[in-house]
Every structure is written in structure tokens, then in C-alpha cells.
Motif scaffolding. Sequence first.
Motif, mmCIF file in Angstrom:
data_model
loop_
_atom_site.group_PDB
_atom_site.id
_atom_site.type_symbol
_atom_site.label_atom_id
_atom_site.label_comp_id
_atom_site.label_asym_id
_atom_site.label_seq_id
_atom_site.Cartn_x
_atom_site.Cartn_y
_atom_site.Cartn_z
ATOM 1 N N MET A 95 0.823 -1.197 0.000
ATOM 2 C CA MET A 95 0.000 0.000 0.000
ATOM 3 C C MET A 95 0.869 1.265 0.000
ATOM 4 S SD MET A 95 -3.138 0.602 -0.026
ATOM 5 C CE MET A 95 -4.403 1.697 0.364
ATOM 6 N N ALA A 96 1.949 1.234 0.724
ATOM 7 C CA ALA A 96 2.836 2.389 0.825
ATOM 8 C C ALA A 96 3.455 2.691 -0.545
ATOM 9 C CB ALA A 96 3.924 2.136 1.858
ATOM 10 N N ARG A 97 3.754 1.633 -1.250
ATOM 11 C CA ARG A 97 4.341 1.817 -2.575
ATOM 12 C C ARG A 97 3.341 2.506 -3.509
ATOM 13 N NH1 ARG A 97 7.329 -3.167 -5.199
ATOM 14 N NH2 ARG A 97 9.086 -2.368 -4.040
ATOM 15 N N LEU A 98 2.074 2.139 -3.463
ATOM 16 C CA LEU A 98 1.022 2.751 -4.278
ATOM 17 C C LEU A 98 0.852 4.218 -3.895
ATOM 18 C CD1 LEU A 98 -1.188 2.483 -6.403
ATOM 19 C CD2 LEU A 98 -2.734 1.778 -4.581
ATOM 20 N N ASN A 99 0.882 4.509 -2.587
ATOM 21 C CA ASN A 99 0.759 5.897 -2.141
ATOM 22 C C ASN A 99 1.935 6.729 -2.639
ATOM 23 O OD1 ASN A 99 -1.640 5.488 -0.837
ATOM 24 N ND2 ASN A 99 -0.711 5.138 1.181
ATOM 25 N N PHE A 100 3.120 6.173 -2.601
ATOM 26 C CA PHE A 100 4.309 6.879 -3.064
ATOM 27 C C PHE A 100 4.209 7.170 -4.571
ATOM 28 C CE2 PHE A 100 8.644 6.913 -4.797
ATOM 29 C CZ PHE A 100 9.125 8.029 -4.128
ATOM 30 N N VAL A 101 3.756 6.206 -5.348
ATOM 31 C CA VAL A 101 3.605 6.384 -6.793
ATOM 32 C C VAL A 101 2.547 7.446 -7.081
ATOM 33 C CG1 VAL A 101 2.870 5.261 -8.948
ATOM 34 C CG2 VAL A 101 4.422 4.087 -7.384
ATOM 35 N N LEU A 102 1.444 7.412 -6.354
ATOM 36 C CA LEU A 102 0.381 8.399 -6.543
ATOM 37 C C LEU A 102 0.863 9.803 -6.152
ATOM 38 C CD1 LEU A 102 -2.793 6.484 -5.338
ATOM 39 C CD2 LEU A 102 -2.165 7.074 -7.672
ATOM 40 N N LEU A 103 1.634 9.897 -5.041
ATOM 41 C CA LEU A 103 2.187 11.181 -4.619
ATOM 42 C C LEU A 103 3.143 11.722 -5.676
ATOM 43 C CD1 LEU A 103 2.551 13.366 -2.438
ATOM 44 C CD2 LEU A 103 4.425 11.980 -1.529
ATOM 45 N N LEU A 104 3.977 10.859 -6.209
ATOM 46 C CA LEU A 104 4.898 11.255 -7.262
ATOM 47 C C LEU A 104 4.134 11.724 -8.511
ATOM 48 C CD1 LEU A 104 7.888 11.457 -7.943
ATOM 49 C CD2 LEU A 104 7.749 9.137 -8.858
ATOM 50 N N ALA A 105 3.061 11.048 -8.878
ATOM 51 C CA ALA A 105 2.239 11.436 -10.036
ATOM 52 C C ALA A 105 1.580 12.789 -9.799
ATOM 53 C CB ALA A 105 1.179 10.374 -10.319
ATOM 54 N N VAL A 106 1.120 13.036 -8.578
ATOM 55 C CA VAL A 106 0.499 14.320 -8.255
ATOM 56 C C VAL A 106 1.541 15.437 -8.333
ATOM 57 C CG1 VAL A 106 -0.540 15.660 -6.371
ATOM 58 C CG2 VAL A 106 -1.418 13.400 -6.911
ATOM 59 N N LEU A 107 2.748 15.190 -7.816
ATOM 60 C CA LEU A 107 3.807 16.204 -7.868
ATOM 61 C C LEU A 107 4.215 16.519 -9.315
ATOM 62 C CD1 LEU A 107 6.079 15.225 -4.852
ATOM 63 C CD2 LEU A 107 4.622 17.225 -5.070
ATOM 64 N N VAL A 108 4.385 15.501 -10.113
ATOM 65 C CA VAL A 108 4.738 15.708 -11.518
ATOM 66 C C VAL A 108 3.629 16.475 -12.232
ATOM 67 C CG1 VAL A 108 5.120 14.518 -13.722
ATOM 68 C CG2 VAL A 108 6.291 13.742 -11.656
ATOM 69 N N SER A 109 2.399 16.108 -11.957
ATOM 70 C CA SER A 109 1.259 16.780 -12.565
ATOM 71 C C SER A 109 1.210 18.251 -12.133
ATOM 72 C CB SER A 109 -0.039 16.075 -12.172
ATOM 73 O OG SER A 109 -1.151 16.780 -12.642
ATOM 74 N N ALA A 110 1.460 18.519 -10.851
ATOM 75 C CA ALA A 110 1.437 19.895 -10.349
ATOM 76 C C ALA A 110 2.557 20.718 -10.983
ATOM 77 C CB ALA A 110 1.567 19.895 -8.835
ATOM 78 N N LEU A 111 3.750 20.147 -11.095
ATOM 79 C CA LEU A 111 4.865 20.865 -11.721
ATOM 80 C C LEU A 111 4.579 21.142 -13.194
ATOM 81 C CD1 LEU A 111 7.950 19.101 -10.094
ATOM 82 C CD2 LEU A 111 7.112 21.425 -9.679
ATOM 83 N N TYR A 112 3.993 20.187 -13.862
ATOM 84 C CA TYR A 112 3.632 20.383 -15.266
ATOM 85 C C TYR A 112 2.584 21.484 -15.402
ATOM 86 C CZ TYR A 112 2.080 19.499 -20.012
ATOM 87 O OH TYR A 112 1.753 19.654 -21.330
ATOM 88 N N LEU A 113 1.606 21.515 -14.482
ATOM 89 C CA LEU A 113 0.568 22.540 -14.507
ATOM 90 C C LEU A 113 1.178 23.932 -14.284
ATOM 91 C CD1 LEU A 113 -2.440 23.302 -14.588
ATOM 92 C CD2 LEU A 113 -2.486 22.949 -12.114
ATOM 93 N N VAL A 114 2.092 24.052 -13.338
ATOM 94 C CA VAL A 114 2.746 25.335 -13.063
ATOM 95 C C VAL A 114 3.536 25.785 -14.293
ATOM 96 C CG1 VAL A 114 4.550 26.452 -11.687
ATOM 97 C CG2 VAL A 114 2.810 25.050 -10.567
ATOM 98 N N ARG A 115 4.270 24.871 -14.876
ATOM 99 C CA ARG A 115 5.065 25.207 -16.073
ATOM 100 C C ARG A 115 4.164 25.643 -17.221
ATOM 101 N NH1 ARG A 115 6.273 22.368 -20.537
ATOM 102 N NH2 ARG A 115 8.089 23.000 -21.706
ATOM 103 N N THR A 116 3.062 24.963 -17.417
ATOM 104 C CA THR A 116 2.128 25.292 -18.490
ATOM 105 C C THR A 116 1.499 26.663 -18.262
ATOM 106 O OG1 THR A 116 1.650 22.947 -18.791
ATOM 107 C CG2 THR A 116 0.099 24.491 -19.746
#
Length: 100
Positions: free
Chosen positions: A1-22
Motif C-alpha cells: 500500500m505504501a508503494r502505491l501511495n508513493f507512486v500516486l504522490l509522485l504522479a500528483v507532484l509531476v502533474s502539479a509541476l507540469y501545470l505550473v510550467r504550463t
Amino acid sequence: MARLNFVLLLAVLVSALYLVRTQYESRRLYVELEKTSAQSRKIEVENERLQVEKRAQATPLRVEQLARDRLHMRTATPAITQYVSYKDAAPAPAGGAPHE
């Protein structure tokens, strides 16, 4: 479960950085568009001013005044006009060279 949470957190961070850049790129392009539009309006105003100036310079009165002042031209009158009739003109030689 922790691994899934980490992957989801990483996806949210990447998505947020992409949104800021855009958003940053979008704002930068909007500012550039506004500058270009302002420059275009300025050029159009300058073009209109130059067209008006061109029309003012090409009036018949101005052309006549320049012809008199700069080129020392004068209006043709019968007193200064020389008429050449065909009878008075010497025939051109057959070879095209002038008579001497």
C-alpha cells in the motif's frame, strides 16, 4: 500500500509541476502577444500618418511649386513655345548617320 501511495504522490507532484510550467508559459505567451499587438497598432498608426503625409506632398499645387522653385521650370506659353513643322525638318540620311 505504501508503494502505491508513493507512486500516486509522485504522479500528483509531476502533474502539479507540469501545470505550473504550463501556466507560466501561457502567461509569458500572453504578455508577448500583447506587446506584439501594441507594436502592430503603433505601426498601423504610423502607416496612416505617412499615407496622409504622402497625399499632402503629392498635391498638384505642391508639385507645381517644387517644379518652379527647385527645377526652375515655368508654364509653357505661346511666346516661349517653338513649333517645328515637318517641312522645316531636314530628311534623315539612309544610313542613320547625321548630316554634317
